[in-house]
Each structure stands twice: as C-alpha cells, then as structure tokens.
Design a protein around this motif. Structure first.
Motif: not given
Length: 461
Positions: A224-241, A377-385
C-alpha cells in the motif's frame, strides 16, 4: 498558519537545530497521552496520524516504558558484531513467528531508510552467493510514485520526482521505474481489474526485457503506497502477477512495508492480503511504535539458504544494529498487539472510519478519491471531480488543510502529501493513520474533525 517565522529558539537565542525549514518552526510538544499531544500553549491535538503512521499504541504506554527501563537497567548498548542480547533474540523470534515461518531471519536497524539499504545490498549479495554466481545482476526495478527512504539508495529506488530532483546527478543509475498500481488514476475507462493487472504485468515484463532480464536483482514495491501517493492499495491479483514475472526471470521480490506493515493495514504483514510471500521485506514504523527508533529487514529462506551455502555472512552492519533498548521496546509493542488482539480492532475501526469518511466527504466536489486499508486512509483532492484535474501546486491544498487542522478550531493532525497526480508536483492528499487502540468514539472524533477541516478549507478555494 500554526507554524511561526523562525528567528529565535524557545529561550530567545538563535535556534541551534536545523529544522526541516529555516523559515518556520513547528510548535513544541510538552506532554502526550493516548491519542493526544499537548503543545506548549496548552492546546491538545488529536494525533490522528500517529505521527508518520508510527505511534501504533498511542503515546505514553506504561508497559513499553517499563520494558525500556528494565532493559536499560541490564544493558543500554553493545556492538552486535561482538555480542547478542536476549531482547534482540526475543524480537527476532516474535517477528519471524508472526510470518508463520515463511520468513527465515531478521536484521534490526534504526530506520526504514536503513532497512531499504540493507535489502538492496542483500539482494545484490544473494546473486554473488548462489551457485553459479550471477555478478551481472545489478539492476533494480521499482515504481513511479513510490517512497523508499531518504538515503541515496532509497531515494534512487523511490519514484517521487520532486524529492529526487535536487539529487538526480548523484543517484544510482541501475534503477528504473514502472507505473504504480493506482486504480484511481491508472485504470482506464471500461478496463476490468484483470485487464489492468495484465497490462501492468506486461509493462514489468517489458522492462525486464529492456534492461536485460539477466541483470535484474529485484522488483521493489509497497503493498500500500503511503506518503507518496496517499494510501493507494494494490488491486486484487496485482502482486501475484508481479511475483510471476519476477519468478520467470529469477529475480527477487522486495516488499517495502515500512509504513504499511506491522499491522497498519489490518494484518501484521501487508503481504498476507496479497497471496504472495516476498524474498525480502522491510518493516519499520509499527514495529516499535515510536518508543525507540527501530526498523527491520526480514529475509526469506531462499536468500538465507544461499548465504548459508556460500560465505555464511551478510557484508553489512551498523553501530546501532539490534540496539538492545530498541529491541526491548519493540518486543513489548508486539506482545501488546498480539495479547490485545489489536489486528481485530484495526479491521473493525478501520471499516468504521472508512464509513464515516465516505459519508462526510465522498459527495464533495473536490474530493476525488477515498482509499486505504485497515487504519491507513488517504483522501485525494481535485479541482474537477469529473476529469480528476488536480489543483494548481501553487495553491498547496494539502499543506493548507494540514496547517488549518492544527489550529485550535480543529486540533487534529492530518498528514499532507503532494505530487499525487504526476508523481512529482501536482496533486494533493492527506493521510489518516490513527493508533491501533482507537475506540469507536475516537474514530467518530477523528472523522468529525477531518470532515470539518476539509470542507472549511475547500469551501474557500
């Protein structure tokens, strides 16, 4: 803003400490207990981030304090080249046992950056120890938007553009990067999860081919990418691949769990949720809970067996390696986590925190994504959703939210990050990583303050 312009130290004299910024000084903490920090002006701040996702038991735990004192009464320091200690042996057993024996040995150092450096060196040495040796393996593949520490080796592995920029000329050259597994920004419209994983696996395979598969030591990634991307988890099957690609070319898999591991995401090891076992694993923040500086490298059987049949030694070492007081503190932290079944609490309260954050913020036009696992948990902010367009970096949205959150009206820590959208400058997020001991009432307070500060700050942009 809470931080003040730096002119003098606390006693009016020039401050002898080189703070992270010469322009501003952070407020002093005079006391702490549980989830709360007391500042010198008497303000109590709710530590919803455990510092940097470190204080997993909160602050002021008496059991850990007593364990530290007991160890200091016996021995404060010895050189691991000359002696071993019961506290180091005990911590090693606790951590290796927690993997179900799937990892073989542990090395304890003083920071996550040191653990990453040790992993890189051991990966290289592994290929000199195997029979026949493979000295041509000198390349590492990591991911864009990753963070692996601030030492030159860790920074070379990391994929955060702005952190790397000042030091590019002196960074390691035999390192390349592939795309992160970021479902929010990386998954194409209409693309299935399986197709997304296959595309990323093919990119990794292509990178092996580009640099020469026989030259690659390891693929390095955060579950799970922490500080750099904001708590981004891998999707199922990613690390197996990804592991399958590494196995195809005989390379090692290194998982950096300094931030996401040791219980932060709901299992003691984040890889337990990924259906893989790494060859090398770094651990850190949740290992010792911040009571002492400590991190570690866990070594898989494959690597240990090669060393055992070869030189029998890891060509590496630190003055404070396996520091007896740090090991004693970490061992007590791990005993508490197990005895109090805190992983169950992390899962339970993490789901509650997710629910409250989504209820309070998911409909906000400037909240692009809420993601995480466990109490991470991470919360990402955007100008345009709709377009996911980030804010102009000059607006410093994440830093504004962080600084506003620390003011008396909110009194909460929110860990800010930038570069979320382009791996360097544009894109803002904040992290939440409360202690594993939080109650439902604590989670409600955290969510309420977080929602209020986010809505108040974004309402003015």
């Amino acid at each position: 803003m809470l931080a003040s312009h730096k002119v003098n130290g606390a006693n009016g004299s020039p401050d002898p400490v080189l703070q992270r910024s010469l322009r501003f000084t952070p407020p002093n903490i005079t006391a702490s207990r549980g989830l709360y920090l007391t500042l010198e002006n008497g303000q109590e701040v709710l530590d919803a981030t455990s510092g940097a996702a470190v204080a997993c038991l909160g602050h002021g735990n008496e059991r850990v304090r007593d364990a530290v004192v007991r160890q200091m009464d016996k021995l404060s320091y010895c050189h691991s080249f000359m002696f071993a200690t019961p506290s180091g042996d005990e911590l090693g057993k606790l951590v290796i046992d927690s993997t179900g024996g799937r990892m073989s040995k542990a090395v304890f150092v003083s920071s996550g950056s040191e653990a990453v450096e040790a992993a890189m060196k051991l990966a290289r040495q592994y290929y000199l120890e195997v029979s026949p040796p493979q000295p041509q393996r000198i390349h590492f593949i990591a991911r864009k938007g990753s963070y692996h520490g601030t030492t030159l080796g860790g920074l070379s592995l990391g994929g955060h553009v702005s952190r790397r920029a000042p030091f590019e000329p002196v960074l390691m050259q035999h390192i390349s990067h592939v795309e992160a597994c970021n479902e929010y920004r990386g998954k194409r419209e209409g693309e299935s999860t399986e197709a997304f994983v296959q595309r990323l696996a093919q990119e990794l395979d292509d990178e092996f081919q580009r640099v020469g598969p026989e030259t690659v030591c390891a693929f390095v990634a955060e579950p799970v990418v922490g500080a750099a991307l904001g708590c981004v988890p891998s999707v199922p099957g990613y690390f197996t691949a990804m592991k399958a690609v590494c196995d195809k070319y005989g390379a090692l898999l290194i998982l950096d769990e300094v931030m996401s591991g040791m219980g932060r995401t709901g299992t003691l090891h984040a890889w337990e949720q990924e259906n893989v076992v790494p060859d090398l694993q770094t651990i850190g923040k949740g290992l010792g809970g911040g009571f002492q500086p400590i991190a570690g490298l866990l070594v898989g059987h494959r690597v240990v067996d090669a060393l055992d049949k070869g030189t029998g030694a890891f060509v590496h070492g630190h003055t404070y390696q396996a520091h007896p007081v740090a090991c004693a503190a970490a061992a007590e932290v791990q005993r508490i986590v197990k005895e109090q079944d805190l992983m169950a609490n992390v899962t339970r309260q993490g789901k509650y925190l997710e629910k409250l954050l989504r209820e309070g913020l998911e409909d906000h036009p400037n909240v692009g994504n809420i993601r995480g696992r466990g109490l991470f948990w991470g919360i990402e902010f955007v100008r345009d959703k709709a377009t996911k367009q980030p804010f102009d970096p000059k607006q410093a949205i994440a830093m504004r939210i962080h600084e506003t959150a620390l003011t008396p009206a909110y009194s909460i820590t929110l860990y800010p990050g930038s570069g979320t959208a382009d791996y360097g400058r544009a894109g803002d997020h904040v992290l939440l990583a409360p202690p594993y001991t939080v109650t439902a009432a604590d989670v409600e307070a955290i969510a309420d303050r977080t929602v209020r500060v986010v809505r108040d700050v974004l309402g003015g942009v």
